[in-house]
Design a protein around this motif. Structure first.
Motif, PDB file in Angstrom:
ATOM      1  N   VAL A  13      60.329 -72.960  32.770  1.00 43.00           N
ATOM      2  CA  VAL A  13      58.860 -72.418  33.152  1.00 43.00           C
ATOM      3  C   VAL A  13      58.760 -72.728  34.496  1.00 43.00           C
ATOM      4  CG1 VAL A  13      56.939 -71.789  33.307  1.00 43.00           C
ATOM      5  CG2 VAL A  13      58.254 -71.604  31.468  1.00 43.00           C
ATOM      6  N   ILE A  14      58.570 -72.550  35.844  1.00 42.33           N
ATOM      7  CA  ILE A  14      58.333 -72.647  37.171  1.00 42.33           C
ATOM      8  C   ILE A  14      57.388 -72.565  38.098  1.00 42.33           C
ATOM      9  CG2 ILE A  14      61.148 -73.643  37.534  1.00 42.33           C
ATOM     10  CD1 ILE A  14      60.889 -71.160  39.656  1.00 42.33           C
ATOM     11  N   LYS A  15      56.434 -73.445  38.450  1.00 39.43           N
ATOM     12  CA  LYS A  15      55.581 -72.920  39.469  1.00 39.43           C
ATOM     13  C   LYS A  15      55.806 -72.689  40.709  1.00 39.43           C
ATOM     14  CE  LYS A  15      51.607 -73.519  36.465  1.00 39.43           C
ATOM     15  NZ  LYS A  15      50.683 -72.592  36.693  1.00 39.43           N
ATOM     16  N   TYR A  16      55.773 -71.469  41.328  1.00 42.86           N
ATOM     17  CA  TYR A  16      56.088 -70.969  42.910  1.00 42.86           C
ATOM     18  C   TYR A  16      55.061 -70.895  43.538  1.00 42.86           C
ATOM     19  CZ  TYR A  16      59.266 -68.888  46.538  1.00 42.86           C
ATOM     20  OH  TYR A  16      60.645 -69.168  47.229  1.00 42.86           O
ATOM     21  N   SER A  17      55.342 -71.544  44.648  1.00 40.40           N
ATOM     22  CA  SER A  17      54.361 -71.336  46.266  1.00 40.40           C
ATOM     23  C   SER A  17      54.699 -69.625  47.040  1.00 40.40           C
ATOM     24  CB  SER A  17      54.121 -72.436  46.503  1.00 40.40           C
ATOM     25  OG  SER A  17      54.026 -73.902  46.064  1.00 40.40           O
ATOM     26  N   ILE A  18      53.369 -69.112  46.984  1.00 37.79           N
ATOM     27  CA  ILE A  18      53.292 -68.074  47.986  1.00 37.79           C
ATOM     28  C   ILE A  18      52.478 -67.744  48.400  1.00 37.79           C
ATOM     29  CG2 ILE A  18      53.360 -65.141  47.886  1.00 37.79           C
ATOM     30  CD1 ILE A  18      54.703 -65.260  45.093  1.00 37.79           C
ATOM     31  N   THR A  19      52.748 -68.338  50.224  1.00 35.83           N
ATOM     32  CA  THR A  19      52.110 -67.951  51.724  1.00 35.83           C
ATOM     33  C   THR A  19      51.772 -66.350  51.866  1.00 35.83           C
ATOM     34  OG1 THR A  19      52.545 -69.945  52.071  1.00 35.83           O
ATOM     35  CG2 THR A  19      50.882 -68.989  53.479  1.00 35.83           C
ATOM     36  N   LEU A  20      50.109 -66.506  51.823  1.00 37.47           N
ATOM     37  CA  LEU A  20      49.786 -64.781  52.626  1.00 37.47           C
ATOM     38  C   LEU A  20      49.679 -65.091  54.222  1.00 37.47           C
ATOM     39  CD1 LEU A  20      47.739 -63.541  49.794  1.00 37.47           C
ATOM     40  CD2 LEU A  20      50.148 -62.970  49.971  1.00 37.47           C
ATOM     41  N   THR A  21      49.801 -64.780  55.250  1.00 39.75           N
ATOM     42  CA  THR A  21      49.608 -65.026  56.312  1.00 39.75           C
ATOM     43  C   THR A  21      48.939 -63.542  56.780  1.00 39.75           C
ATOM     44  OG1 THR A  21      51.864 -64.102  57.255  1.00 39.75           O
ATOM     45  CG2 THR A  21      50.675 -66.852  56.321  1.00 39.75           C
ATOM     46  N   LYS A  22      48.353 -63.446  57.711  1.00 41.35           N
ATOM     47  CA  LYS A  22      48.468 -62.069  59.225  1.00 41.35           C
ATOM     48  C   LYS A  22      49.135 -61.866  59.789  1.00 41.35           C
ATOM     49  CE  LYS A  22      43.300 -62.898  60.569  1.00 41.35           C
ATOM     50  NZ  LYS A  22      42.158 -63.005  60.789  1.00 41.35           N
TER      51      LYS A  22
END
Length: 166
Positions: free
Chosen positions: A157-166
């Motif tokens: 199980v891993i943690k993954y970063s997702i970025t939301l931008t304009k």
């Protein structure tokens, strides 16, 4: 008139005694056990129900050896899957995912990013990760960096970063 003597008592006890047999389950059987379990069942139930319907086989030396061989193969396959998932997890640690979204007032996203969209993005990157493996702690409906949990395997199980931008 029936007299109880020692011989009649012994015969009566033998009739009442339930003979048991050991069987290996080929499928999950409700109330009995899971696949590949070795269980003790009454003689009649084992012969007339479990074996007759193909739910179990009689435990013999040969069937026990086949069961052990099968369990060993399953264990090795499981270890290979875990190693492959750990390799994918190591590769994903170096990669980032970015979504460009439309926003309204106070930088709130119109709609939200779903697990299907994340899964599709992984497919574009070359990874086949099912949307059911991606767990969202909270809805991805605001700008910024969000953490999602990806369960590649029960043990990976891993943690993954997702970025939301304009």
């Amino acid at each position: 008139m029936f007299f109880f003597n020692a011989i009649n008592v012994i015969i009566w006890k033998q009739k009442k005694a339930v003979r048991k047999m050991k069987v290996i389950l080929l499928q999950d059987v409700k109330g009995q056990g899971k696949k590949n379990d070795v269980i003790n069942v009454s003689d009649g139930y084992g012969t007339n129900y479990l074996i007759k319907r193909g739910l179990a086989v009689l435990e013999t030396k040969k069937s026990k050896e086949l069961l052990d061989k099968s369990l060993l193969e399953q264990h090795l396959e499981e270890e290979e899957k875990i190693a492959e998932c750990q390799k994918i997890a190591a590769e994903l640690k170096n990669k980032k995912m970015k979504f460009q979204v439309k926003t309204g007032k106070e930088d709130r996203v119109f709609g939200m990013i779903s697990t299907k969209q994340i899964s599709d993005e992984f497919k574009k990157m070359g990874y086949n990760i099912d949307k059911k493996c991606i767990k969202l702690d909270h809805p991805l409906d605001s700008l910024g960096v969000h953490e999602v949990t990806i369960e590649l395997h029960k043990k990976v199980v891993i943690k993954y970063s997702i970025t939301l931008t304009k």
